[in-house]
Motif scaffolding. Structure first.
Motif, PDB file in Angstrom:
ATOM      1  N   ARG A 531      -8.486 -11.597  14.294  1.00  0.00           N
ATOM      2  CA  ARG A 531      -9.702 -11.802  13.508  1.00  0.00           C
ATOM      3  C   ARG A 531      -9.744 -10.917  12.270  1.00  0.00           C
ATOM      4  O   ARG A 531     -10.692 -10.986  11.477  1.00  0.00           O
ATOM      5  N   SER A 532      -8.739 -10.092  12.078  1.00  0.00           N
ATOM      6  CA  SER A 532      -8.710  -9.193  10.928  1.00  0.00           C
ATOM      7  C   SER A 532      -8.094  -9.897   9.726  1.00  0.00           C
ATOM      8  O   SER A 532      -7.280 -10.811   9.861  1.00  0.00           O
ATOM      9  N   GLY A 533      -8.475  -9.421   8.548  1.00  0.00           N
ATOM     10  CA  GLY A 533      -7.874  -9.938   7.324  1.00  0.00           C
ATOM     11  C   GLY A 533      -6.560  -9.266   7.000  1.00  0.00           C
ATOM     12  O   GLY A 533      -5.974  -9.535   5.940  1.00  0.00           O
ATOM     13  N   GLN A 534      -6.065  -8.391   7.872  1.00  0.00           N
ATOM     14  CA  GLN A 534      -4.800  -7.706   7.670  1.00  0.00           C
ATOM     15  C   GLN A 534      -3.760  -8.234   8.651  1.00  0.00           C
ATOM     16  O   GLN A 534      -4.072  -8.617   9.780  1.00  0.00           O
ATOM     17  N   ALA A 535      -2.518  -8.259   8.181  1.00  0.00           N
ATOM     18  CA  ALA A 535      -1.420  -8.666   9.064  1.00  0.00           C
ATOM     19  C   ALA A 535      -1.200  -7.580  10.123  1.00  0.00           C
ATOM     20  O   ALA A 535      -1.560  -6.410   9.950  1.00  0.00           O
ATOM     21  N   PHE A 569       6.136  -9.045  17.466  1.00  0.00           N
ATOM     22  CA  PHE A 569       5.759 -10.306  16.836  1.00  0.00           C
ATOM     23  C   PHE A 569       5.048 -10.010  15.512  1.00  0.00           C
ATOM     24  O   PHE A 569       4.239  -9.080  15.426  1.00  0.00           O
ATOM     25  N   ALA A 570       5.368 -10.814  14.501  1.00  0.00           N
ATOM     26  CA  ALA A 570       4.686 -10.721  13.215  1.00  0.00           C
ATOM     27  C   ALA A 570       3.448 -11.607  13.266  1.00  0.00           C
ATOM     28  O   ALA A 570       3.545 -12.828  13.457  1.00  0.00           O
ATOM     29  N   VAL A 571       2.273 -11.020  13.117  1.00  0.00           N
ATOM     30  CA  VAL A 571       1.006 -11.739  13.240  1.00  0.00           C
ATOM     31  C   VAL A 571       0.380 -11.847  11.853  1.00  0.00           C
ATOM     32  O   VAL A 571       0.155 -10.839  11.179  1.00  0.00           O
ATOM     33  N   ALA A 572       0.088 -13.058  11.439  1.00  0.00           N
ATOM     34  CA  ALA A 572      -0.503 -13.295  10.121  1.00  0.00           C
ATOM     35  C   ALA A 572      -1.977 -12.908  10.130  1.00  0.00           C
ATOM     36  O   ALA A 572      -2.618 -12.884  11.188  1.00  0.00           O
TER      37      ALA A 572
END
Length: 716
Positions: A531-535, A569-572
């Protein structure tokens, strides 16, 4: 009274003759001007410090080294002369008595935790010439004894109640009333009420000195009471070093991560000057290492114990007719007297130190017969190598030199800069295992500096503010650690399904246990919501060991502290991840003690297609033997139950007979009792035969399992 000690030794570090240092426990202020200045200080993690002083010898008063009284043993044990020009001629110091010895020699209670009362002082002066002032009068004489019992030592009766004055008088004492019995110079005995005594002065000056020594020894217990080591020698510069106890220095870090991901590490060392000396312009070094150091008693005199040889005949030290007559002696005995000095005697000291560290993983089932660990024969991977660094230590310790000389007043503490260097670090999100729930903020720290970082707290600053803090463990060059620094409520992990199966690969029979080397395959379907605007760089701790292969993650790493792999894992930003399947293959071994091997386990192994055919054949043959063994075990257990029932029936019948009295052989209970005993005998004979057969069948099962050949280690 203090005595002066002198000794000589040669220094292996300098070409000077060394023979005299003098310790004066008094530490007078006017002598401080002769103290050699503290030039260099090296602090160790073990709670000791290396003090190095440098200055000029010469002059009529020589030089001195200030050493706290409690550190004298350390200084004498480790003192070294490093100068090249000055000549040190002798070492001598006033001997320091232990408080117990000094008090005992003054006639006081030897135990240092025992309060000293006027009654004790007077007892210690028995036989000595004193001047007593009390009740407005002055008396001089030798103290014969102290008569009576003070209030705090009042006599108690046999039932434990306080005694009355009449009880005490009958015992020859006086409750709350103490008298001093003096033999005056005119030969008269005089009784003085101790309660009126306000002044007692020993006439003998040596006796007064012994009381002074007892007080000096008590002062010496305070480790910071300052004394001076006086140095006598020829002119010229000299450098002297020694060890002393110091507060442990501790590290504290500030890790600053900028918006581009660059990181800088600021290290601080907290040090304390707990001495009574100001540190001025001192070169400070902080050592990250643990060289052995121990306490050893050197300053105080020590006495060995000699063997006591006595005549074969037991002879009393008390004359037989000293205070009695032959008639009064009839039936009496004279006991040997023993003089006790409390805790005076040989004193033993000992110490030890050890350290160690290790990493590993494993699990266990209920009971103690099943043991699970990483397999050394079935090799899946070696993820711990991901955490290994290339840095090498060339010395046993790392020393950090302060950039500037230190000024620190006595009794003050300071934060001294330890390092300020760029370092590789990355903000991460952390989840402990494949479990649903919220995540934690974390940081990965790679020690890209050239030195070992000692353990300490680390405060993390990111995005222009405080991000959290953690404990940074000792980190060698090229090593990395993963640290949790706070909750991350914006990211949640969801687990859709979890499946696990074991695939046996090898069997062995070792140390009377069946060892199964297998591959444990765990399949997890997961997804996340950010829910964050950061990766986010999501790091999931995998519940497995180093011998593991992880598939389905974007990257794999290994946490050396926890001994477990990491699925990364890379989370967008502001995203919901599609379901991902992660497959973990781990090579483990599972050992079951022979008595814990059951039919179900052998059935499973006999049908395991992943096992070699030869191993399955052995498992199948062992299964046949184990089934026969199970039949004997069931038969033995059934007989055991019957024997218990028969024994209970016999005891019940015997109870009835005792209640009815002896009715003779015609009593029907007697017949039933005899029949029951016969049946019990038969059951026991049958059980013995079954037990014998059970032993043979267990041996047959073991013989089959012993044909399993233990394979060698897996190839690299």
């Amino acid at each position: 009274m203090l005595h002066r000690f002198a000794f000589a030794f040669a220094s292996a570090f300098a070409s000077v003759s060394l023979s005299s240092l003098v310790l004066c426990a008094c530490g007078h202020a006017q002598r401080d001007a002769r103290a050699l200045p503290l030039d260099r200080l090296r602090l160790y993690e073990t709670g000791v410090g290396y003090f190095e002083r440098a200055g000029e010898l010469g002059g009529p008063r020589g030089a001195a080294v200030p050493v706290p009284s409690g550190h004298l043993d350390d200084a004498l044990e480790s003192l070294v002369v490093l100068g090249k020009d000055g000549t040190v001629e002798s070492i001598a110091f006033d001997s320091r008595e232990s408080p117990a010895v000094a008090r005992a020699r003054a006639g006081l209670p030897a135990e240092t935790n025992t309060a000293v009362r006027l009654h004790d002082v007077l007892l210690g002066l028995r036989g000595h010439d004193v001047v007593v002032r009390g009740g407005g009068k002055r008396f001089r004489g030798r103290i014969v004894d102290v008569i009576g019992v003070p209030d705090h030592d009042a006599v108690a009766t046999e039932d434990g109640e306080p005694s009355t004055t009449a009880d005490a008088e009958q015992a020859g004492t006086t409750v709350g009333k103490t008298f001093l019995l003096l033999l005056t110079r005119s030969g008269r005995f005089r009784r003085v009420d101790v309660a009126t005594v306000g002044d007692v002065q020993p006439v003998d000056p040596q006796l007064r000195a012994r009381f002074g020594s007892a007080l000096d020894a008590t002062v010496a217990l305070r480790s910071n009471a300052r004394g001076l080591l006086d140095i006598d020698g020829g002119g010229g510069p000299v450098r002297i070093g020694y060890l002393a106890e110091t507060p442990v220095w501790r590290a504290s870090y500030r890790l600053v991560v900028d918006e581009h991901g660059a990181a800088a590490l600021q290290g601080w060392a907290l040090i304390h000057n707990d001495t009574e000396e100001d540190w001025k312009n001192v070169a400070l070094e902080l050592v990250n290492g643990r060289p052995d150091s121990f306490l050893f008693p050197m300053a105080a005199p020590r006495y060995d114990r000699r063997e006591l040889v006595v005549p074969e005949r037991e002879l009393s030290s008390v004359p037989q007719l000293l205070s009695t007559t032959p008639d009064a002696m009839w039936g009496d005995f004279v006991d040997d007297g023993t003089i006790a000095l409390g805790n005076i005697g040989t004193i033993g000291h000992g110490g030890g130190r050890g350290s160690g560290a290790g990493y590993g993983s494993g699990s266990s089932s209920t009971g103690s017969r099943l043991r699970t660990s990483s397999s050394g024969l079935v090799e899946i991977g070696h993820l711990a190598a991901l955490a290994a660094g290339d840095g090498k230590e060339s010395r046993t310790v790392f020393a950090y030199a302060a950039a500037a000389h230190l000024d620190l007043a006595a009794g003050r503490s300071a934060m001294v800069p330890l390092l300020d260097a760029p370092i590789q670090a990355a903000m991460i999100t952390w989840i402990d295992g494949f479990t649903a729930g919220t995540a934690r903020h974390g940081i990965r720290v790679d020690n890209t500096t050239a030195q070992t970082l000692p353990e300490g707290t680390v405060a993390v600053y990111e995005g222009g503010g405080f991000a959290g803090e953690a404990m940074l463990p000792r980190l060698k060059p090229s090593e990395r650690r993963f640290l949790e620094i706070g909750d991350d409520p914006d990211l949640e992990l969801e687990i859709a399904s979890t499946e696990q199966r074991d695939e046996p690969q090898l069997l062995a029979f070792e140390r009377d246990a069946l060892v199964e080397h297998l591959v444990r395959i765990t399949s997890v379907e997961l997804s996340w919501r950010n829910r964050s605007g950061q990766a986010r760089s999501l790091h999931v701790l995998v519940p497995a060991g180093s011998n593991t292969e992880v598939q389905g993650a974007d990257r794999v790493d290994f946490d050396l502290d926890r001994g477990k792999p990491l699925a990364i894992f890379a989370v967008a930003p502001a995203s919901e991840g599609k379901p991902r399947r992660v497959v973990v293959r781990e090579g483990i071994s599972r050992a079951v003690a022979f008595d814990g091997i059951d039919v179900a386990a052998l059935e499973r192994l006999a049908l395991a297609t992943t096992l070699p055919a030869a191993a399955r054949k052995v498992a199948d043959e062992a299964l046949t033997r184990r089934r026969a063994q199970a039949e004997s075990e069931a038969e033995f257990a059934a007989l055991d139950t019957e024997i218990a029932t028969a024994t209970a029936d016999i005891e019940r019948l015997r109870g009835h007979l005792r209640a009815m009295g002896d009715g003779g052989e015609k009593n029907p209970l007697v017949a039933r009792l005899l029949a029951g005993e016969d049946e019990l005998t038969r059951l026991r004979v049958e059980q013995d035969a079954v037990q014998l057969e059970l032993g043979r069948r267990k041996a047959a099962t073991r013989a089959v399992l012993e044909t399993l050949v233990s394979p060698g280690p897996a190839a690299d």
